[in-house]
Write a protein that holds these residues in place. Structure first.
Motif, mmCIF file in Angstrom:
data_model
loop_
_atom_site.group_PDB
_atom_site.id
_atom_site.type_symbol
_atom_site.label_atom_id
_atom_site.label_comp_id
_atom_site.label_asym_id
_atom_site.label_seq_id
_atom_site.Cartn_x
_atom_site.Cartn_y
_atom_site.Cartn_z
ATOM 1 N N MET A 99 -52.888 14.603 -63.022
ATOM 2 C CA MET A 99 -52.268 15.891 -63.334
ATOM 3 C C MET A 99 -52.642 16.905 -62.257
ATOM 4 O O MET A 99 -53.812 17.173 -62.014
ATOM 5 N N LYS A 100 -51.623 17.467 -61.613
ATOM 6 C CA LYS A 100 -51.854 18.472 -60.582
ATOM 7 C C LYS A 100 -51.640 19.861 -61.181
ATOM 8 O O LYS A 100 -50.569 20.177 -61.682
ATOM 9 N N VAL A 101 -52.694 20.672 -61.131
ATOM 10 C CA VAL A 101 -52.635 22.005 -61.725
ATOM 11 C C VAL A 101 -52.837 23.050 -60.635
ATOM 12 O O VAL A 101 -53.845 23.034 -59.924
ATOM 13 N N GLU A 102 -51.869 23.963 -60.491
ATOM 14 C CA GLU A 102 -51.936 25.026 -59.488
ATOM 15 C C GLU A 102 -51.891 26.377 -60.199
ATOM 16 O O GLU A 102 -51.085 26.578 -61.110
ATOM 17 N N ILE A 103 -52.743 27.290 -59.763
ATOM 18 C CA ILE A 103 -52.749 28.645 -60.320
ATOM 19 C C ILE A 103 -52.524 29.640 -59.199
ATOM 20 O O ILE A 103 -53.332 29.746 -58.274
ATOM 21 N N PHE A 104 -51.412 30.347 -59.261
ATOM 22 C CA PHE A 104 -51.113 31.399 -58.289
ATOM 23 C C PHE A 104 -51.761 32.693 -58.785
ATOM 24 O O PHE A 104 -51.493 33.139 -59.910
ATOM 25 N N THR A 105 -52.619 33.281 -57.951
ATOM 26 C CA THR A 105 -53.390 34.458 -58.356
ATOM 27 C C THR A 105 -53.257 35.575 -57.327
ATOM 28 O O THR A 105 -52.690 35.387 -56.248
ATOM 29 N N HIS A 106 -53.789 36.730 -57.686
ATOM 30 C CA HIS A 106 -53.887 37.862 -56.756
ATOM 31 C C HIS A 106 -55.208 38.562 -57.046
ATOM 32 O O HIS A 106 -55.612 38.687 -58.209
ATOM 33 N N LYS A 107 -55.875 39.038 -56.005
ATOM 34 C CA LYS A 107 -57.210 39.627 -56.179
ATOM 35 C C LYS A 107 -57.190 40.875 -57.057
ATOM 36 O O LYS A 107 -58.199 41.227 -57.669
ATOM 37 N N ASN A 108 -56.048 41.580 -57.128
ATOM 38 C CA ASN A 108 -55.959 42.783 -57.954
ATOM 39 C C ASN A 108 -55.382 42.524 -59.332
ATOM 40 O O ASN A 108 -54.968 43.448 -60.024
ATOM 41 N N SER A 145 -63.364 48.635 -61.064
ATOM 42 C CA SER A 145 -63.820 47.469 -61.809
ATOM 43 C C SER A 145 -63.464 46.179 -61.071
ATOM 44 O O SER A 145 -64.261 45.244 -60.985
ATOM 45 N N LEU A 146 -62.253 46.144 -60.485
ATOM 46 C CA LEU A 146 -61.809 44.954 -59.769
ATOM 47 C C LEU A 146 -62.651 44.691 -58.522
ATOM 48 O O LEU A 146 -62.842 43.541 -58.126
ATOM 49 N N LYS A 147 -63.157 45.752 -57.895
ATOM 50 C CA LYS A 147 -63.996 45.570 -56.708
ATOM 51 C C LYS A 147 -65.266 44.811 -57.050
ATOM 52 O O LYS A 147 -65.727 43.947 -56.304
ATOM 53 N N SER A 148 -65.855 45.149 -58.194
ATOM 54 C CA SER A 148 -67.071 44.441 -58.604
ATOM 55 C C SER A 148 -66.752 43.008 -59.014
ATOM 56 O O SER A 148 -67.515 42.078 -58.751
ATOM 57 N N VAL A 156 -66.392 40.456 -56.044
ATOM 58 C CA VAL A 156 -67.640 39.851 -55.554
ATOM 59 C C VAL A 156 -67.940 38.587 -56.338
ATOM 60 O O VAL A 156 -68.282 37.538 -55.791
ATOM 61 N N GLU A 157 -67.782 38.665 -57.659
ATOM 62 C CA GLU A 157 -68.019 37.514 -58.544
ATOM 63 C C GLU A 157 -66.998 36.412 -58.251
ATOM 64 O O GLU A 157 -67.334 35.224 -58.245
ATOM 65 N N ARG A 158 -65.733 36.824 -58.027
ATOM 66 C CA ARG A 158 -64.674 35.852 -57.751
ATOM 67 C C ARG A 158 -64.987 35.047 -56.480
ATOM 68 O O ARG A 158 -64.810 33.832 -56.446
ATOM 69 N N LYS A 159 -65.442 35.733 -55.438
ATOM 70 C CA LYS A 159 -65.774 35.067 -54.191
ATOM 71 C C LYS A 159 -66.909 34.073 -54.403
ATOM 72 O O LYS A 159 -66.934 32.989 -53.823
ATOM 73 N N ALA A 160 -67.856 34.450 -55.264
ATOM 74 C CA ALA A 160 -68.979 33.551 -55.553
ATOM 75 C C ALA A 160 -68.499 32.312 -56.299
ATOM 76 O O ALA A 160 -68.958 31.199 -56.047
ATOM 77 N N ILE A 161 -67.530 32.529 -57.217
ATOM 78 C CA ILE A 161 -66.998 31.410 -58.009
ATOM 79 C C ILE A 161 -66.235 30.454 -57.120
ATOM 80 O O ILE A 161 -66.376 29.219 -57.220
ATOM 81 N N LEU A 162 -65.403 31.009 -56.217
ATOM 82 C CA LEU A 162 -64.542 30.163 -55.389
ATOM 83 C C LEU A 162 -65.266 29.629 -54.165
ATOM 84 O O LEU A 162 -64.744 28.773 -53.488
#
Length: 260
Positions: free
Chosen positions: A1-10, A248-251, A254-260
């Motif tokens: 199963m191929k799962v793709e998630i299209f996201t945006h940082k904001n 809030s998104l700026k903080s 930082v977490e998102r970059k750590a996750i990815l």
């Protein structure tokens, strides 16, 4: 199963989804595609709102994701839903007002036939993608929207105006990083400029999907004028909300970059 998630940082929903998947140990099972880095890929795939989740190439969620349900899918469970016909219009309109592109395009053009041809998006936001009688229900909804679309836009108009205005103010925040006065807004962005922004920014990537309406087109300009005045009249409140959201998104970034 191929799962793709299209996201945006904001996109707040995107960040919440990635955090949830990380906590559940499921992030490694999905491919994350940043629409800011790959806009043409997103356009090619018909991404109208984020997050958009594709499973084996099929759009299953657009804008709003049921986290628990998605977790079950990633664990191999098959999801089948029975969708009540009476709920279809509200589900569709919620999906529309959750998406700036969908809201702006539909509000300006009022072309329900063309909009309902975006079948993958319609099926995803209504949940029909998981329904066994999806085709029948989609055709029912399509005919209903073509016949009564103006009535539904009128009913949801306040939410559409808020979506458009919030996105305009958000882009002012991105451009200037500080609050402009109402006098500056009116001077830099008179109605005609706002109308051009709404037609171009909301309805296209480059010239794909672009419709430019003459500024002399009375009915269209009356609708856009209503959106413009909504933005002007609610500017302070909208700015406060956007500023809080962006900080809030700026903080979170930082977490998102750590996750990815």
């Amino acid at each position: 199963m191929k799962v793709e998630i299209f996201t945006h940082k904001n996109c707040t929903e995107c960040n919440l989804l990635l955090e949830y998947l990380d906590q559940k140990g499921l992030l490694g099972r999905v491919q994350i595609i940043d629409t800011e880095l790959y806009p043409f890929l997103a356009l090619e795939r018909g991404v109208i709102s984020t997050p958009s989740v594709f499973i084996d190439g099929k759009l299953v969620y657009a804008g709003t994701v049921d986290f628990q349900e998605f977790e079950k899918i990633l664990q191999g469970e098959k999801i089948v839903k029975k969708i009540n016909k009476d709920e279809l219009v509200d589900k569709l309109m919620y999906g529309i007002v959750d998406s700036f592109a969908a809201t702006a395009w539909l509000y300006v053009n009022l072309d329900f036939d063309s909009f309902m041809a975006q079948k993958d998006f319609v099926m995803a936001v209504t949940g029909l993608v998981f329904s066994e009688d999806a085709e029948e229900q989609y055709n029912y909804l399509r005919n209903l929207m073509i016949k009564n679309g103006l009535e539904y836009v009128k009913k949801w108009e306040d939410k559409m105006l808020r979506n458009i205005s919030s996105n305009f103010v958000r882009e002012i925040y991105w451009l200037y990083s500080s609050k402009l006065s109402l006098e500056q807004i009116k001077a830099k962005y008179p109605l005609e400029v706002f109308a051009h922004w709404l037609m171009v920014r909301g309805g296209s990537t480059g010239r794909v999907g672009l419709r430019i309406h003459p500024l002399t087109e009375k009915d269209t300009m009356e609708r856009i004028s209503k959106a413009y005045m909504y933005m002007i009249n609610n500017y302070d409140q909208l700015w406060e909300k956007v500023e809080k959201e962006q900080k809030s998104l700026k903080s979170i970034e930082v977490e998102r970059k750590a996750i990815l």
